[in-house]
Design an enzyme around this catalytic site. Structure first.
Site, PDB file in Angstrom:
ATOM      1  N   ASP A   1       0.731  -1.143   0.031  1.00  0.00           N
ATOM      2  CA  ASP A   1      -0.100  -0.082   0.137  1.00  0.00           C
ATOM      3  C   ASP A   1       0.598   1.290   0.110  1.00  0.00           C
ATOM      4  O   ASP A   1       0.334   2.174   0.807  1.00  0.00           O
ATOM      5  CB  ASP A   1      -0.956   0.029   1.142  1.00  0.00           C
ATOM      6  CG  ASP A   1      -2.269   0.858   0.880  1.00  0.00           C
ATOM      7  OD1 ASP A   1      -2.528   0.992   0.108  1.00  0.00           O
ATOM      8  OD2 ASP A   1      -2.761   1.187   2.148  1.00  0.00           O
TER       9      ASP A   1
ATOM     10  N   LYS B   1       1.785   4.830  -0.865  1.00  0.00           N
ATOM     11  CA  LYS B   1       1.024   5.835  -1.519  1.00  0.00           C
ATOM     12  C   LYS B   1       1.306   7.044  -0.519  1.00  0.00           C
ATOM     13  O   LYS B   1       2.007   6.807   0.268  1.00  0.00           O
ATOM     14  CB  LYS B   1      -0.466   5.687  -1.443  1.00  0.00           C
ATOM     15  CG  LYS B   1      -0.895   5.513  -0.028  1.00  0.00           C
ATOM     16  CD  LYS B   1      -2.366   5.008   0.123  1.00  0.00           C
ATOM     17  CE  LYS B   1      -2.976   4.699   1.708  1.00  0.00           C
ATOM     18  NZ  LYS B   1      -4.470   4.320   1.365  1.00  0.00           N
TER      19      LYS B   1
ATOM     20  N   ASN C   1       0.919   7.408   2.941  1.00  0.00           N
ATOM     21  CA  ASN C   1       1.540   6.496   3.990  1.00  0.00           C
ATOM     22  C   ASN C   1       3.080   6.728   3.929  1.00  0.00           C
ATOM     23  O   ASN C   1       4.148   6.245   4.308  1.00  0.00           O
ATOM     24  CB  ASN C   1       1.518   5.061   3.604  1.00  0.00           C
ATOM     25  CG  ASN C   1       0.051   4.498   3.947  1.00  0.00           C
ATOM     26  OD1 ASN C   1      -0.443   4.970   4.756  1.00  0.00           O
ATOM     27  ND2 ASN C   1      -0.148   3.469   3.175  1.00  0.00           N
TER      28      ASN C   1
END
Length: 199
Positions: free
Chosen positions: A52, A54, A57
């Protein structure tokens, strides 16, 4: 390398990341890639796939140091997504093989990191102003736009780096974040091929 399962820093969206880095975009973008890439290298050496990557984050402190966070949906290399309900990841950054529900590999993170770097360099998502369904199809079938079309001032060689990081087939991508970061720096300055201190 900076891996942060939690942090007191504020997460910055892609527009803020772009604006924060824009004053010295070449070095700042390369440093961000070095730092996040080095964090991912540690994870990958321990057989962990983040899944994840992105902007939400990635945390930046006041000195523009980057920290990778939220390993909430991370898995081990070879994990079969069929064991889960639905596709895991964020549609705007998801790799084609995640959508195809193939076994997890580190190249998932390299694809997503390529999308993030496109945003850092241009201030826009490569598939901006499309529905989620359209974005899914573009991840599966269409290459990213040329960076040079969006930012003519960028070295054309950077387009090759971003395109290789986001190839549709995992085997055609960089096989490590270190390889990607090295190619990025060489595209910025062909005579300079050393990585930052993070590695």
């Amino acid at each position: 390398a900076r891996l942060c399962p939690w942090s007191t820093f504020s997460a910055l969206g892609w527009k803020k990341i772009h604006l924060t880095l824009s004053c010295r975009w070449e070095q700042d973008a390369a440093n961000l890639l070095d730092q996040i890439g080095a964090a991912l290298t540690i994870a990958h050496r321990n057989k962990v796939v983040h899944r994840d990557i992105k902007p939400d984050n990635i945390l930046l402190d006041e000195d523009k140091n980057a920290y990778l966070t939220d390993f909430g949906i991370s898995t081990i290399i070879g994990h079969t997504p069929e064991e889960e309900e639905g596709v895991s990841g964020t549609i705007r950054y998801i790799a084609p093989e995640q959508l195809r529900e193939e076994p997890d590999a580190i190249t998932i993170d390299i694809y997503s990191l390529g999308i993030v770097m496109f945003e850092v360099l241009t201030g826009n998502h490569p598939f901006e102003e499309h529905t989620n369904a359209e974005i899914v199809m573009k991840h599966l079938t269409e290459p990213l736009p040329d960076l040079h079309e969006v930012r003519p001032d960028l070295p054309e060689a950077l387009t090759d780096v971003i395109h290789k990081a986001t190839e549709k087939e995992p085997a055609d991508r960089y096989q490590s974040t270190q390889e990607m970061a090295l190619a990025f720096r060489q595209a910025l300055s062909p005579s300079t091929i050393e990585l930052g201190d993070e590695w």
